[in-house]
Enzyme design. Structure first.
Site, PDB file in Angstrom:
ATOM      1  N   LYS A  88       0.437  14.990 -10.324  1.00  0.00           N
ATOM      2  CA  LYS A  88       1.259  14.475 -11.429  1.00  0.00           C
ATOM      3  C   LYS A  88       2.330  15.494 -11.840  1.00  0.00           C
ATOM      4  O   LYS A  88       3.442  15.115 -12.219  1.00  0.00           O
ATOM      5  CB  LYS A  88       0.361  14.114 -12.627  1.00  0.00           C
ATOM      6  CG  LYS A  88      -0.581  12.932 -12.355  1.00  0.00           C
ATOM      7  CD  LYS A  88       0.162  11.635 -12.038  1.00  0.00           C
ATOM      8  CE  LYS A  88      -0.774  10.435 -11.987  1.00  0.00           C
ATOM      9  NZ  LYS A  88      -0.085   9.172 -11.692  1.00  0.00           N
ATOM     10  N   SER A 107       1.064  11.780 -16.134  1.00  0.00           N
ATOM     11  CA  SER A 107      -0.083  12.049 -16.998  1.00  0.00           C
ATOM     12  C   SER A 107       0.124  13.370 -17.720  1.00  0.00           C
ATOM     13  O   SER A 107       0.688  14.324 -17.142  1.00  0.00           O
ATOM     14  CB  SER A 107      -1.367  12.135 -16.175  1.00  0.00           C
ATOM     15  OG  SER A 107      -2.437  12.571 -16.989  1.00  0.00           O
ATOM     16  N   TYR A 150      -5.506  16.036  -8.689  1.00  0.00           N
ATOM     17  CA  TYR A 150      -4.873  14.985  -9.487  1.00  0.00           C
ATOM     18  C   TYR A 150      -3.791  15.576 -10.392  1.00  0.00           C
ATOM     19  O   TYR A 150      -2.661  15.079 -10.447  1.00  0.00           O
ATOM     20  CB  TYR A 150      -5.933  14.268 -10.330  1.00  0.00           C
ATOM     21  CG  TYR A 150      -5.349  13.229 -11.258  1.00  0.00           C
ATOM     22  CD1 TYR A 150      -4.813  12.051 -10.754  1.00  0.00           C
ATOM     23  CD2 TYR A 150      -5.319  13.428 -12.640  1.00  0.00           C
ATOM     24  CE1 TYR A 150      -4.263  11.090 -11.597  1.00  0.00           C
ATOM     25  CE2 TYR A 150      -4.774  12.477 -13.485  1.00  0.00           C
ATOM     26  CZ  TYR A 150      -4.249  11.316 -12.963  1.00  0.00           C
ATOM     27  OH  TYR A 150      -3.701  10.376 -13.797  1.00  0.00           O
ATOM     28  N   ASP A 164       0.887  -1.159   0.000  1.00  0.00           N
ATOM     29  CA  ASP A 164       0.000   0.000   0.000  1.00  0.00           C
ATOM     30  C   ASP A 164       0.923   1.205   0.000  1.00  0.00           C
ATOM     31  O   ASP A 164       1.616   1.468   0.999  1.00  0.00           O
ATOM     32  CB  ASP A 164      -0.903  -0.008   1.243  1.00  0.00           C
ATOM     33  CG  ASP A 164      -1.867   1.179   1.265  1.00  0.00           C
ATOM     34  OD1 ASP A 164      -1.594   2.192   0.592  1.00  0.00           O
ATOM     35  OD2 ASP A 164      -2.886   1.087   1.965  1.00  0.00           O
TER      36      ASP A 164
END
Ligand SMILES: NC(=O)c1ccc[n+]([C@@H]2O[C@H](COP(=O)([O-])OP(=O)(O)OC[C@H]3O[C@@H](n4cnc5c(N)ncnc54)[C@H](OP(=O)(O)O)[C@@H]3O)[C@@H](O)[C@H]2O)c1
Length: 225
Positions: A152, A125, A148, A44
């Site tokens: 990135k 991304s 998000y 994890d």
């Protein structure tokens, strides 16, 4: 995409460790693949103890690590306005995508340094590209998922800084843009298949020479930071 990466690297003859939060689910996925050279490892990325235990297990069982692919990722925000998105949501994105990635990388680095030549591949991304996000002619400009996206962008900075730090070692560090891929992640709307989405990652992982570092790329070439 993680499972497809595992499948393709195993097919290429690599011994692959599939990081999974739940060993039973990971083992079930491996059984479905039918690959003999894949083992599950509990991981994890947001749990320091889990990451340290994974590093110890790899050291004990394999002695070194040749390639680390940081693929785990979440996107909890989607089309929420940057002016009102809860900070707690952004923090959760960062916990996995950025802090988790760094925790894993730092824990695995001593094992990567034991390999004759090693690679760190960060699955980033294009939505983390500041250049594309500020260019109104791109689709990224329309995207709004600041937690998000920023996580990135931060991954990209970590990629550059770590690549610079390791420039006189045999460990390379690169970021990859998979594109918009048809996984549950993209809500089933991606324009690339999972197989297409992993092409650049698998290509870098299997590259015989290991002389590319500090880049952000996809199947089209270099992606602007
Ligand atoms: N799909 C796209 O269009 C796209 C575009 C650009 C970049 N990406 C990036 O590509 C990577 C793979 O995404 P995907 O599209 O394959 O999405 P996905 O199917 O949702 O896969 C994400 C994976 O991350 C794992 N994960 C999440 N939190 C974790 C944690 N704390 N510890 C360990 N593993 C964890 C998930 O594990 P479980 O299976 O246990 O949930 C899952 O296997 C991500 O980094 C994503 O940001 C995707």
């Amino acid at each position: 995409m993680g499972l497809e990466i595992v499948k393709e690297l195993a097919a290429a003859g690599q011994h692959v460790l599939l990081g999974t939060r739940n060993i039973a689910r990971g083992q079930a996925a491996i059984t479905q693949l039918g690959a003999a050279n894949v083992d599950p490892i509990q991981l994890d990325v947001a749990d320091d103890n889990s990451v340290q235990a994974a590093a110890t297990q790899i050291k004990d069982q394999c002695g070194r690590l040749d390639c680390l692919i940081n693929n785990a990722g979440i996107a909890l925000d989607n089309y929420e306005a940057p002016s009102t998105i809860p900070v707690a949501t952004i923090r959760k994105d960062f916990d996995v995508n950025f802090f988790g990635l760094i925790t894993v990388t730092q824990a695995m680095l001593p094992l990567l340094k034991l390999a004759p030549s090693a690679k760190i591949i960060n699955v980033s991304s294009a939505v983390g590209s500041l250049t594309l996000a500020s260019d109104a002619t791109t689709s990224i400009y329309q995207h709004s998922a600041v937690g998000y996206q920023a996580s990135k962008t931060a991954v990209n900075m970590f990629t550059v800084d770590l690549a610079n730090e390791l420039s006189d070692t045999t460990v390379t560090v690169n970021a990859v843009n998979p594109g918009w891929v048809d996984t549950s992640f993209a809500g089933g709307g991606g324009d690339k298949t999972v197989q297409e989405g992993v092409v650049r990652t698998v290509e870098l992982a299997l590259l015989a020479t290991n002389d590319i570092t500090g880049t952000f790329s996809d199947t089209q070439g270099i992606v602007p930071w």
